[in-house]
Write a protein that holds these residues in place. Structure first.
Motif, short mmCIF file in Angstrom:
data_model
loop_
_atom_site.label_atom_id
_atom_site.label_comp_id
_atom_site.label_asym_id
_atom_site.label_seq_id
_atom_site.Cartn_x
_atom_site.Cartn_y
_atom_site.Cartn_z
N GLY A 118 -6.64 -12.39 32.00
CA GLY A 118 -7.07 -11.53 33.11
C GLY A 118 -7.60 -12.35 34.28
N ALA A 119 -8.42 -13.35 33.99
CA ALA A 119 -8.98 -14.20 35.04
C ALA A 119 -7.88 -14.99 35.73
N ALA A 120 -6.94 -15.52 34.96
CA ALA A 120 -5.83 -16.27 35.55
C ALA A 120 -4.97 -15.37 36.43
N GLY A 121 -4.72 -14.15 36.01
CA GLY A 121 -3.95 -13.19 36.81
C GLY A 121 -4.67 -12.86 38.11
N ALA A 133 -4.47 -15.83 40.41
CA ALA A 133 -3.11 -15.99 40.95
C ALA A 133 -2.88 -15.04 42.12
N VAL A 134 -3.30 -13.79 41.96
CA VAL A 134 -3.15 -12.82 43.05
C VAL A 134 -4.02 -13.23 44.24
N GLN A 135 -5.24 -13.68 43.98
CA GLN A 135 -6.13 -14.12 45.07
C GLN A 135 -5.53 -15.31 45.81
N PHE A 136 -5.00 -16.30 45.08
CA PHE A 136 -4.37 -17.45 45.72
C PHE A 136 -3.17 -17.03 46.56
N TRP A 137 -2.38 -16.10 46.06
CA TRP A 137 -1.22 -15.61 46.83
C TRP A 137 -1.70 -15.04 48.16
#
Length: 179
Positions: free
Chosen positions: A13-16, A19-23
C-alpha cells in the motif's frame, strides 16, 4: 491475520501510494489528494482567479500572456502578494503608475536567472526594452491547460501602463475556453 501478510500489505500500500505521488510530482499534475507540491495540497474550487501580465517592447513585440512571477527577483508567491496589494489594495493610481515604471526599469536594466522559487526575468523577443505592461485578472478552472498561460475562461484588464501608446489595439493571444 498473519503478521507477514499484514506487513506485506502495508508495504504494498505504501509503495503504491508513493508511486502515484511520484507520478504526480514528475508530471507536475495535481489530483486531490495527490499533489506535485505537498505544501500546496488542497482542493481547488470549480473556478478561481489568477494574475496574468502582457509586456510590450519598443519594437511592438508582445511577451505573454504569462504569470507575473518574472517581474521581480523575489519568490513567486511574494510577487502575487505584492500584486494583490498594489492592484486590489488602497494604492492609488499614482502609486500603481510608479510601481509599473520602476518594475519595467528593473526588468530592462537588470536580468536574473531562474533559481528555486524565483523566476527568471522576462526577455523581449527583439531585445528591445519593455515599455508597456498590462495586468489582467483571469478566471481559470481544471479544463484550462496548466502549461499554457493564455488558456483561460475569462479575462479582465485591470491596469494598463502604456506611456508611449504601444499597447493600444494589440491582440494578446488569449485562448478563451468555452464554459
Amino acid at each position: 491475520m498473519h503478521p507477514k501478510f499484514r506487513s506485506r500489505a502495508v508495504l504494498t500500500g505504501a509503495a503504491g501510494y508513493l508511486a502515484v505521488q511520484f507520478w504526480h510530482t514528475f508530471r507536475n499534475r495535481n489530483s486531490w489528494p495527490f499533489c506535485a507540491y505537498n505544501m500546496f495540497n488542497y482542493d481547488l474550487p470549480e473556478k478561481w482567479q489568477q494574475f496574468r501580465i502582457v509586456l510590450h517592447d519598443a519594437d511592438g513585440h508582445t511577451t505573454g500572456p504569462t504569470d507575473p512571477w518574472c517581474l521581480l527577483p523575489v519568490e513567486f508567491f511574494r510577487v502575487v502578494s505584492i500584486m494583490n496589494k498594489m492592484f486590489f489594495g488602497p494604492a492609488g493610481e499614482d502609486l500603481r503608475r510608479t510601481f509599473c515604471t520602476r518594475t519595467l526599469d528593473l526588468v530592462n536594466k537588470t536580468s536574473w536567472g531562474d533559481f528555486d522559487e524565483i523566476r527568471a526575468s522576462p526577455v523581449s523577443p527583439a531585445s528591445a526594452p519593455f515599455v508597456a505592461l498590462d495586468v489582467y485578472v483571469v478566471e481559470v478552472d481544471n479544463e484550462c491547460d496548466a502549461f499554457d498561460r493564455s488558456s483561460v475562461r475569462t479575462t479582465e484588464l485591470i491596469h494598463r501602463h502604456d506611456p508611449q501608446g504601444v499597447a493600444a489595439g494589440k491582440e494578446t493571444g488569449w485562448r478563451i475556453r468555452e464554459k
